[in-house]
Design a protein around this motif. Structure first.
Motif, PDB file in Angstrom:
ATOM      1  N   GLY A   1       3.162  36.517  13.296  1.00 60.19           N
ATOM      2  CA  GLY A   1       2.764  36.170  14.652  1.00 60.19           C
ATOM      3  C   GLY A   1       1.376  36.642  15.016  1.00 60.19           C
ATOM      4  O   GLY A   1       0.752  37.433  14.307  1.00 60.19           O
ATOM      5  N   GLY A   2       0.884  36.147  16.144  1.00 60.62           N
ATOM      6  CA  GLY A   2      -0.386  36.608  16.678  1.00 60.62           C
ATOM      7  C   GLY A   2      -1.520  35.620  16.643  1.00 60.62           C
ATOM      8  O   GLY A   2      -2.556  35.841  17.279  1.00 60.62           O
ATOM      9  N   ALA A   3      -1.365  34.507  15.932  1.00 59.07           N
ATOM     10  CA  ALA A   3      -2.460  33.529  15.838  1.00 59.07           C
ATOM     11  C   ALA A   3      -2.529  32.668  17.106  1.00 59.07           C
ATOM     12  O   ALA A   3      -1.504  32.338  17.700  1.00 59.07           O
ATOM     13  N   THR A   4      -3.737  32.305  17.485  1.00 64.27           N
ATOM     14  CA  THR A   4      -3.956  31.361  18.579  1.00 64.27           C
ATOM     15  C   THR A   4      -4.227  29.994  17.969  1.00 64.27           C
ATOM     16  O   THR A   4      -5.190  29.825  17.218  1.00 64.27           O
ATOM     17  N   LEU A   5      -3.391  29.027  18.258  1.00 67.57           N
ATOM     18  CA  LEU A   5      -3.521  27.719  17.620  1.00 67.57           C
ATOM     19  C   LEU A   5      -4.684  26.931  18.219  1.00 67.57           C
ATOM     20  O   LEU A   5      -4.796  26.792  19.444  1.00 67.57           O
ATOM     21  N   ARG A   6      -5.520  26.387  17.336  1.00 61.91           N
ATOM     22  CA  ARG A   6      -6.650  25.571  17.774  1.00 61.91           C
ATOM     23  C   ARG A   6      -6.872  24.444  16.774  1.00 61.91           C
ATOM     24  O   ARG A   6      -6.655  24.613  15.573  1.00 61.91           O
TER      25      ARG A   6
END
Length: 422
Positions: free
Chosen positions: A10-15
């Motif tokens: 976890g922890g990723a910012t989706l772009r």
């Protein structure tokens, strides 16, 4: 084949941008509809998922020749129906398999099929299907685990009132009625986009159908149907899942190939929780930069929020400020995933068909199980914002409804990997 698991950090910012596949719930009825003609039917934009492969195997046992012309194109032709009995061992694994009953009844005047299987998310009564077949002049008999339907005198058009706007029930009756003598009127019909897609395909084949997309569908029976080419609509559930993924991670994702008109209920709820949504032809962009607000959500027939997005929305609301309520109005047992979300630290309880969610709650990686297709998607979404690593087992469910979900998420920056389960 060894079981697999998904490992999510976890922890990723989706772009970025993601391409939506064709709709599973439109492709499977279209495949069943190919049984109605001896001529070839070509389906475009078909997702490469397990359920499509399973339906192809079922059709092949009935005499259909199934060819893959490309990554997303199928050619189906049933010059001669060699069997009107669908194999029990295959149909019990998929709910949509029961649609071959209506198609076989329409073309051959008889069919035999086990009750539909698929995800264990509550009662899926087929009484609506069977009473509709009876209204068309068919005789229905239960023989152990198999249902036999036959119309020795041929099918005749009738007025059919559905007690509930069942999607599969509406589709099954459409398949049976297009070759029936006279006019059939289906009252309180389902109005989902997948119904419209099936009606478009049947009209291309020569059927006379009016009112698809409304609560009253009228069908004038014809003597025969021809082959056709049909493009499957975008998968609004997959599109919605990625839209929720963007919102839950505070990301910025453009969902390409989506149809905004099919997503209006979800778009309204995402805006209500605090996400920004931009719509344009063939795409939806979802962004979130601020905190999210608690909301009340109800899963109801179209054009309301789809029941298939209820579990993913529950995952999202674990990160919203306040107390949210999620009400399931379609299936009676679709909150089993609540226990799995709690393993990640979610503050959620269920009471009957309602989930009460308190947030925002810090989630922590854990070992969980995907209980069905959409609860599996909800766990993936929750794992994206959980601290540490989450291992999701029984992910074969996800492969039934999502095409390369892990690959698409990685392209957006997520750490999601498929591994062999120990």
């Amino acid at each position: 084949m060894r079981a697999e698991r998904l490992v999510v950090s976890g922890g990723a910012t989706l772009r970025g941008a993601v391409q939506v596949s064709g709709a599973k719930n439109a492709a499977l009825p279209a495949m069943a509809a190919s049984l109605l003609s001896a001529e070839p039917c070509v389906l475009e934009n078909v997702p490469d998922i397990v359920d499509v492969g399973l339906m192809a195997r079922i059709l092949e046992t009935l005499g259909t020749r199934v060819e893959r012309l490309g990554p997303t194109t199928l050619r189906l032709q049933t010059e001669e129906v060699t069997s009107t009995a669908a194999p029990n061992d295959l149909v019990v694994n998929q709910r949509a398999s029961f649609l071959v009953t209506g198609a076989l009844l329409g073309r051959c005047g008889r069919a035999a099929c086990a009750p539909p299987g698929g995800d264990v998310i509550g009662q899926r009564p087929i009484d609506l299907h069977l009473s509709g077949f009876r209204s068309l002049g068919a005789e229905v008999e239960r023989r152990g685990a198999r249902i036999s339907v036959q119309a020795p005198g041929g099918l005749r058009g009738s007025r059919i009132l559905l007690d509930y706007p069942s999607v599969l029930g509406t589709q099954n009756l459409m398949l049976a009625a297009v070759l029936a003598e006279g006019t059939t009127t289906i009252i309180n019909a389902a109005s989902e986009p997948e119904i419209v897609c099936l009606a478009e395909m049947l009209r291309r084949m020569g059927a006379k159908i009016e009112g698809a997309g409304t609560q009253v569908i009228r069908i004038q029976g014809v003597e025969r149907l021809s082959g056709t080419t049909q493009t499957i609509i975008p998968d609004r559930i997959e599109a919605g899942t990625f839209a929720i993924a963007a919102a839950i991670t505070g990301g910025d994702v453009e969902i390409c190939g989506a149809e905004p008109r099919h997503m209006e209920a979800l778009i309204c709820k995402l805006q209500e929780v605090g996400a920004q949504v931009e719509e344009r032809e063939g795409a939806v962009r979802v962004r979130r930069t601020g905190p999210m607000r608690a909301v009340s959500v109800q899963a109801v027939p179209y054009p309301g929020l789809a029941t298939d997005l209820q579990a993913p929305m529950a995952a999202l609301l674990t990160q919203a400020t306040g107390v949210s309520f999620v009400h399931e109005r379609v299936f009676d047992n679709r909150l089993l995933y609540v226990g799995e979300l709690r393993k990640l630290g979610a503050e959620v309880v269920s009471a009957g068909t309602t989930a009460v969610i308190s947030g925002p709650t810090p989630l922590v990686g854990a070992t969980v199980r995907a209980l069905d297709i959409r609860s599996g998607a909800a766990l993936v979404l929750a794992a994206l914002v959980a601290q540490g690593t989450t291992e999701i087992y029984e992910v074969d469910h996800l492969a039934r409804g999502y095409e390369e979900m892990d690959v698409k998420l990685r392209a957006l920056g997520a750490s999601v990997y498929r591994e062999q389960a120990s």
